[in-house]
Design a protein around this motif. Structure first.
Motif, PDB file in Angstrom:
ATOM      1  N   ASP A 106       0.813  -1.225   0.000  1.00  0.00           N
ATOM      2  CA  ASP A 106       0.000   0.000   0.000  1.00  0.00           C
ATOM      3  C   ASP A 106       0.845   1.272   0.000  1.00  0.00           C
ATOM      4  O   ASP A 106       0.478   2.276  -0.611  1.00  0.00           O
ATOM      5  CB  ASP A 106      -0.937   0.010   1.220  1.00  0.00           C
ATOM      6  CG  ASP A 106      -1.941  -1.139   1.133  1.00  0.00           C
ATOM      7  OD1 ASP A 106      -2.067  -1.710   0.037  1.00  0.00           O
ATOM      8  OD2 ASP A 106      -2.567  -1.467   2.169  1.00  0.00           O
ATOM      9  N   VAL A 144       1.832   1.939  -3.446  1.00  0.00           N
ATOM     10  CA  VAL A 144       0.692   2.444  -4.233  1.00  0.00           C
ATOM     11  C   VAL A 144       0.599   3.954  -4.071  1.00  0.00           C
ATOM     12  O   VAL A 144       0.488   4.703  -5.054  1.00  0.00           O
ATOM     13  CB  VAL A 144      -0.632   1.782  -3.784  1.00  0.00           C
ATOM     14  CG1 VAL A 144      -1.828   2.434  -4.476  1.00  0.00           C
ATOM     15  CG2 VAL A 144      -0.607   0.282  -4.057  1.00  0.00           C
ATOM     16  N   LYS A 184       1.368   6.926  -6.960  1.00  0.00           N
ATOM     17  CA  LYS A 184       0.356   7.913  -7.359  1.00  0.00           C
ATOM     18  C   LYS A 184       0.895   9.334  -7.229  1.00  0.00           C
ATOM     19  O   LYS A 184       0.395  10.250  -7.856  1.00  0.00           O
ATOM     20  CB  LYS A 184      -0.921   7.727  -6.544  1.00  0.00           C
ATOM     21  CG  LYS A 184      -1.630   6.460  -6.983  1.00  0.00           C
ATOM     22  CD  LYS A 184      -3.022   6.330  -6.439  1.00  0.00           C
ATOM     23  CE  LYS A 184      -3.701   5.142  -7.134  1.00  0.00           C
ATOM     24  NZ  LYS A 184      -4.701   4.493  -6.315  1.00  0.00           N
ATOM     25  N   ARG A 206       0.782  -4.160 -10.086  1.00  0.00           N
ATOM     26  CA  ARG A 206      -0.575  -4.311  -9.541  1.00  0.00           C
ATOM     27  C   ARG A 206      -0.570  -4.099  -8.038  1.00  0.00           C
ATOM     28  O   ARG A 206       0.444  -4.340  -7.382  1.00  0.00           O
ATOM     29  CB  ARG A 206      -1.097  -5.735  -9.786  1.00  0.00           C
ATOM     30  CG  ARG A 206      -1.373  -6.085 -11.210  1.00  0.00           C
ATOM     31  CD  ARG A 206      -2.195  -7.395 -11.237  1.00  0.00           C
ATOM     32  NE  ARG A 206      -2.022  -8.102 -12.482  1.00  0.00           N
ATOM     33  CZ  ARG A 206      -2.691  -7.794 -13.589  1.00  0.00           C
ATOM     34  NH1 ARG A 206      -3.554  -6.809 -13.613  1.00  0.00           N
ATOM     35  NH2 ARG A 206      -2.485  -8.491 -14.682  1.00  0.00           N
ATOM     36  N   ASP A 207      -1.731  -3.680  -7.512  1.00  0.00           N
ATOM     37  CA  ASP A 207      -1.850  -3.631  -6.050  1.00  0.00           C
ATOM     38  C   ASP A 207      -2.261  -5.025  -5.555  1.00  0.00           C
ATOM     39  O   ASP A 207      -2.451  -5.950  -6.355  1.00  0.00           O
ATOM     40  CB  ASP A 207      -2.819  -2.521  -5.605  1.00  0.00           C
ATOM     41  CG  ASP A 207      -4.254  -2.771  -6.045  1.00  0.00           C
ATOM     42  OD1 ASP A 207      -4.573  -3.911  -6.472  1.00  0.00           O
ATOM     43  OD2 ASP A 207      -5.062  -1.834  -5.970  1.00  0.00           O
ATOM     44  N   ARG A 262      -5.496  -4.914  -8.954  1.00  0.00           N
ATOM     45  CA  ARG A 262      -5.768  -3.806  -9.879  1.00  0.00           C
ATOM     46  C   ARG A 262      -4.477  -3.345 -10.541  1.00  0.00           C
ATOM     47  O   ARG A 262      -3.462  -3.181  -9.844  1.00  0.00           O
ATOM     48  CB  ARG A 262      -6.385  -2.619  -9.118  1.00  0.00           C
ATOM     49  CG  ARG A 262      -7.855  -2.779  -8.822  1.00  0.00           C
ATOM     50  CD  ARG A 262      -8.384  -1.509  -8.172  1.00  0.00           C
ATOM     51  NE  ARG A 262      -7.800  -1.360  -6.827  1.00  0.00           N
ATOM     52  CZ  ARG A 262      -8.483  -1.553  -5.695  1.00  0.00           C
ATOM     53  NH1 ARG A 262      -9.746  -1.902  -5.735  1.00  0.00           N
ATOM     54  NH2 ARG A 262      -7.887  -1.393  -4.526  1.00  0.00           N
ATOM     55  N   GLU A 263      -4.551  -3.096 -11.845  1.00  0.00           N
ATOM     56  CA  GLU A 263      -3.358  -2.611 -12.531  1.00  0.00           C
ATOM     57  C   GLU A 263      -3.159  -1.127 -12.248  1.00  0.00           C
ATOM     58  O   GLU A 263      -4.041  -0.307 -12.448  1.00  0.00           O
ATOM     59  CB  GLU A 263      -3.487  -2.832 -14.046  1.00  0.00           C
ATOM     60  CG  GLU A 263      -2.261  -2.293 -14.772  1.00  0.00           C
ATOM     61  CD  GLU A 263      -2.178  -2.687 -16.245  1.00  0.00           C
ATOM     62  OE1 GLU A 263      -2.776  -3.710 -16.623  1.00  0.00           O
ATOM     63  OE2 GLU A 263      -1.499  -1.970 -16.988  1.00  0.00           O
ATOM     64  N   LEU A 264      -1.968  -0.796 -11.733  1.00  0.00           N
ATOM     65  CA  LEU A 264      -1.659   0.594 -11.389  1.00  0.00           C
ATOM     66  C   LEU A 264      -0.776   1.258 -12.411  1.00  0.00           C
ATOM     67  O   LEU A 264      -0.851   2.460 -12.644  1.00  0.00           O
ATOM     68  CB  LEU A 264      -0.883   0.640 -10.062  1.00  0.00           C
ATOM     69  CG  LEU A 264      -1.543   0.069  -8.848  1.00  0.00           C
ATOM     70  CD1 LEU A 264      -0.514  -0.083  -7.753  1.00  0.00           C
ATOM     71  CD2 LEU A 264      -2.645   1.020  -8.416  1.00  0.00           C
ATOM     72  N   VAL A 283       2.005   5.489 -14.905  1.00  0.00           N
ATOM     73  CA  VAL A 283       0.946   5.188 -13.944  1.00  0.00           C
ATOM     74  C   VAL A 283      -0.394   5.462 -14.615  1.00  0.00           C
ATOM     75  O   VAL A 283      -0.563   6.463 -15.310  1.00  0.00           O
ATOM     76  CB  VAL A 283       1.107   6.074 -12.674  1.00  0.00           C
ATOM     77  CG1 VAL A 283      -0.002   5.792 -11.666  1.00  0.00           C
ATOM     78  CG2 VAL A 283       2.472   5.829 -12.051  1.00  0.00           C
ATOM     79  N   ARG A 284      -1.341   4.549 -14.436  1.00  0.00           N
ATOM     80  CA  ARG A 284      -2.627   4.686 -15.142  1.00  0.00           C
ATOM     81  C   ARG A 284      -3.465   5.799 -14.537  1.00  0.00           C
ATOM     82  O   ARG A 284      -3.462   5.993 -13.351  1.00  0.00           O
ATOM     83  CB  ARG A 284      -3.426   3.393 -15.015  1.00  0.00           C
ATOM     84  CG  ARG A 284      -2.601   2.214 -15.380  1.00  0.00           C
ATOM     85  CD  ARG A 284      -3.294   1.309 -16.346  1.00  0.00           C
ATOM     86  NE  ARG A 284      -2.326   0.979 -17.366  1.00  0.00           N
ATOM     87  CZ  ARG A 284      -2.639   0.590 -18.606  1.00  0.00           C
ATOM     88  NH1 ARG A 284      -3.893   0.527 -18.956  1.00  0.00           N
ATOM     89  NH2 ARG A 284      -1.714   0.278 -19.465  1.00  0.00           N
TER      90      ARG A 284
END
Ligand code: GLU
Length: 386
Positions: free
Chosen positions: A302, A305, A309, A335-336, A340-342, A385-386
């Motif tokens: 986390d 993540v 971001k 992925r997290d 989920r793809e990050l 980053v998406r």
């Protein structure tokens, strides 16, 4: 295509804006066609320009031709066209002379020269591409001027660039240069071949490579040069897609870079600029994001993540799991824990090493792997980053 007036309105960049500059020097400029000798006076003047660019903080990479041209006489290969193996032999002889000439001339400015010889495969294969990039980056950081040519002696006919226009563009793309200068025997692109057609009009700026532009390329010129407008347009395509602007300018005069800068200041240089739509980093990231085959997955915690971001790099400490088998430089998915793809990015480590250094501090990498690699698992420049 634009007229001069429209070009002025487009706020065409100047050489002085370049932060990372690749300068391609053609054989016809560097080597005298009658004596087969390197034109030292011209080269000295060019080196003065390179040193001046570096003094104002521009990183400079030189892509030079001339190995075949400077080497052939020493092997008695003059007065007739050469076979491929003869060219390769001539290049082996000439390359030493070229490197030596650059070394000597830049030493006058206390600039260290580094020779880098590349093949087409070195630029196409991602790991080798990244390795070459890392080496050139390091040289630039250490203040050297990389002097690059194709590794003509080992390149076979099917897999060689054969011309340094496209090699220079590939190098510019590889190292995310913002500006590529092709010093040539012509001052840019014309609507027709100006040697044959008196109505040929000069084009100052190209923002899109339309079929009409491609049609203007014409035949390669006679003499030493392997390129012509065809390879220059191909180079423009590579450079522009990498977000790198490119200029074709006349190089025969003394101090061609300074001359180009001066002409730009005085309003309108006789050259053709090819302007890309995207900035270098976004083009590079588009390449990463558009990658179809990701070879592995990094599952991150986390904390990572949140860091991603905010635009940070991915550190080994934030990697919880490594899935799949991949090599250093391959595109991987981040992925997290929920799957989920990050992000996607280029892993600085292969999957085996990544498994060893996950959850570990960057300072521990050397002790674990036995060598000091990058601190980041994926550097933010290599991360989308998406
Ligand atoms: N690599 C070749 C040489 O050094 C030149 C290729 C070109 O003319 O563009 O002679």
């Amino acid at each position: 295509m634009t007229t001069s007036a429209e070009a002025a309105a487009l706020s065409v960049p100047t050489l002085l804006d370049a932060r990372r500059l690749v300068v391609k020097i053609g054989s016809a400029l560097l080597v005298d066609s009658a004596s087969h000798q390197i034109r030292r006076e011209w080269l000295d003047a060019l080196a003065d320009d390179v040193a001046a660019a570096r003094r104002r903080g521009t990183e400079v990479v030189v892509v030079t031709s001339g190995a075949v041209a400077a080497g052939r006489e020493h092997l008695g290969l003059v007065g007739r066209p050469l076979k491929l193996e003869e060219k390769q032999a001539a290049a082996a002889t000439g390359q030493i002379r070229l490197a030596h000439a650059y070394q000597e001339t830049l030493a006058r400015h206390d600039v260290t020269v580094a020779q880098v010889l590349l093949t087409l495969e070195d630029t196409e294969e991602r790991r080798r591409h990244l390795n070459a990039r890392a080496t050139i980056d390091t040289l630039l950081k250490l203040g050297a001027v990389p002097v690059i040519n194709e590794n003509d002696t080992v390149a076979t006919s099917e897999i060689r660039f054969g011309d340094n226009d496209r090699l220079a563009a590939r190098v510019a793309q590889m190292i995310s240069a913002d500006t590529l200068v092709l010093l040539s025997d012509i001052d840019g692109l014309y609507t027709a071949d100006p040697r044959k057609d008196p109505d040929a009009a000069h084009i100052p700026v190209v923002t899109e490579l339309t079929p009409a532009i491609e049609g203007m390329a014409g035949e390669p010129p006679p003499g030493y040069s392997s390129g012509g407008m065809v390879t220059k347009i191909a180079a423009a395509r590579v450079a522009m897609s990498a977000g790198c602007r490119m200029v074709i300018a006349k190089g025969k005069r003394m101090n061609p870079l300074a001359a180009l800068e001066k002409a730009e200041r005085d309003g309108g240089a006789p050259c053709t600029w090819f302007l890309p739509a995207a900035e270098p980093s976004s083009a590079r990231k588009a390449w990463i994001a558009g990658h179809l085959n990701a070879s592995g997955v990094l599952v991150v915690d986390d904390g990572a993540v949140r860091a991603l971001k905010q635009g940070a790099s991915l550190l080994p400490a934030g990697v919880a799991e490594v899935e799949g088998a991949f090599e250093r430089g391959d595109v991987v998915i981040v992925r997290d824990r929920e799957g989920r793809e990050l992000a996607r990015g280029l892993s600085a480590y292969g999957s085996d090493e990544a498994r060893l250094i996950r959850r570990r501090k960057s300072q521990e990498i050397e002790a674990i792997l036995g060598y000091r690699g990058r601190d980041e698992m994926i550097h933010r420049d290599d991360l989308v980053v998406r």
